[in-house]
Design an enzyme around this catalytic site. Structure first.
Site, PDB file in Angstrom:
ATOM      1  N   SER A  47      62.796   4.096  -6.654  1.00 56.26           N
ATOM      2  CA  SER A  47      61.587   3.537  -7.256  1.00 56.26           C
ATOM      3  C   SER A  47      60.733   4.665  -7.798  1.00 56.26           C
ATOM      4  CB  SER A  47      60.795   2.757  -6.198  1.00 56.26           C
ATOM      5  OG  SER A  47      59.515   2.415  -6.682  1.00 56.26           O
TER       6      SER A  47
ATOM      7  N   TYR B  87      56.841   2.381   2.149  1.00 56.67           N
ATOM      8  CA  TYR B  87      57.783   2.207   1.034  1.00 56.67           C
ATOM      9  C   TYR B  87      57.855   3.476   0.196  1.00 56.67           C
ATOM     10  CZ  TYR B  87      59.972   0.122  -3.091  1.00 56.67           C
ATOM     11  OH  TYR B  87      60.820  -0.165  -4.128  1.00 56.67           O
TER      12      TYR B  87
END
Length: 263
Positions: free
Chosen positions: A143, A156
């Protein structure tokens, strides 16, 4: 050993994983559809791959569990006798920024790292002997969070930063037999994010994102899948890349031309 190339795509019942499986199936690859909870969606994705002319195998496995990672790889090799590509797409998050510290406890960190980072390592460890045999490849679905320090939550962001570092390490240590790369999408127009913050919150985030980024659009699952498939089926001299699919987020706010209409 079959002539057809084979890919294991973790977390491929829907979203990016499903789009990747379908695009590989259209290229003649056998695919393993992996899920942890979404059995019906996994079966539907597998059928779509079969309709595209591929063979597809559905395997339930939680990548946070090492034994299940090994069983997932063994299922592919047992069925087709080979493994040519591993796409580490399974992931999870918790939605909480610095204003919501209660969402960021040790249990949240451990769960997210267990799936996103440790799970990726466990899948790689199980797959490496088979990938080496055919000079295969690994693509980690990371990501922009791991590259720019922005995302749904601190756990995350940390998990994807670790995945990026691990991608670089693996690219060095597994060369020349195995290529290892990562894709780093920005906002993706999939149900995963909408489920996390709700439809209204998701639409607000999407509109703000598309107003800010230079290209003015978010990624679709198919956009991300196209990049993954290129790294899998092409890109023969590419390894150790962290490919940003962020519509130019890393460039900063878009310099939009002024609206010429009178106010």
């Amino acid at each position: 050993m079959q002539d057809r190339q084979t890919a294991v795509i973790t977390g491929s019942a829907s979203g990016v994983g499903a789009a990747t499986a379908l695009q590989l199936a259209g290229r003649g690859w056998n695919v393993v559809i992996n899920y942890s909870r979404s059995a019906d969606e996994a079966q539907a994705t597998a059928q779509a791959c079969r309709d595209a002319g591929a063979e597809a195998l559905v395997v339930q496995a939680d990548v946070a569990d090492d034994a299940q990672c090994r069983a997932l790889v063994d299922a592919a090799v047992g069925r087709w006798g080979r493994l040519d590509a591993l796409v580490n797409n399974a992931g999870t998050s918790v939605f909480g920024d610095a204003a919501r510290w209660d969402a960021l406890d040790a249990q949240a960190f451990q769960h997210i790292l267990g799936v996103n980072t440790v799970g990726t390592f466990q899948m790689v460890r199980a797959a490496v002997p088979h990938l080496k045999a055919v000079q295969g490849c690994i693509v980690n679905v990371s990501s922009v969070a791991g590259a720019l320090g922005i995302g749904s939550s601190m756990p995350y962001i940390a998990s994807k930063g670790a995945m990026n570092a691990m991608t670089l390490h693996l690219a060095r240590t597994l060369a020349p037999e195995i290529r290892v790369n990562a894709v780093c999408p920005g906002l993706i127009t999939s149900r995963w994010f909408a489920r996390g913050i709700g439809e209204e919150g998701y639409e607000k985030v999407r509109r703000a994102y598309e107003a800010e980024v230079p290209l003015g659009r978010a990624c679709t699952p198919e956009d991300v899948a196209e990049a993954i498939v290129w790294l899998v089926a092409g890109a023969r001299t590419v390894t150790g890349e962290l490919l940003l699919l962020d519509s130019g987020t890393h460039l900063g706010r878009a310099a939009r031309p002024a609206d010429p209409r009178p106010r």
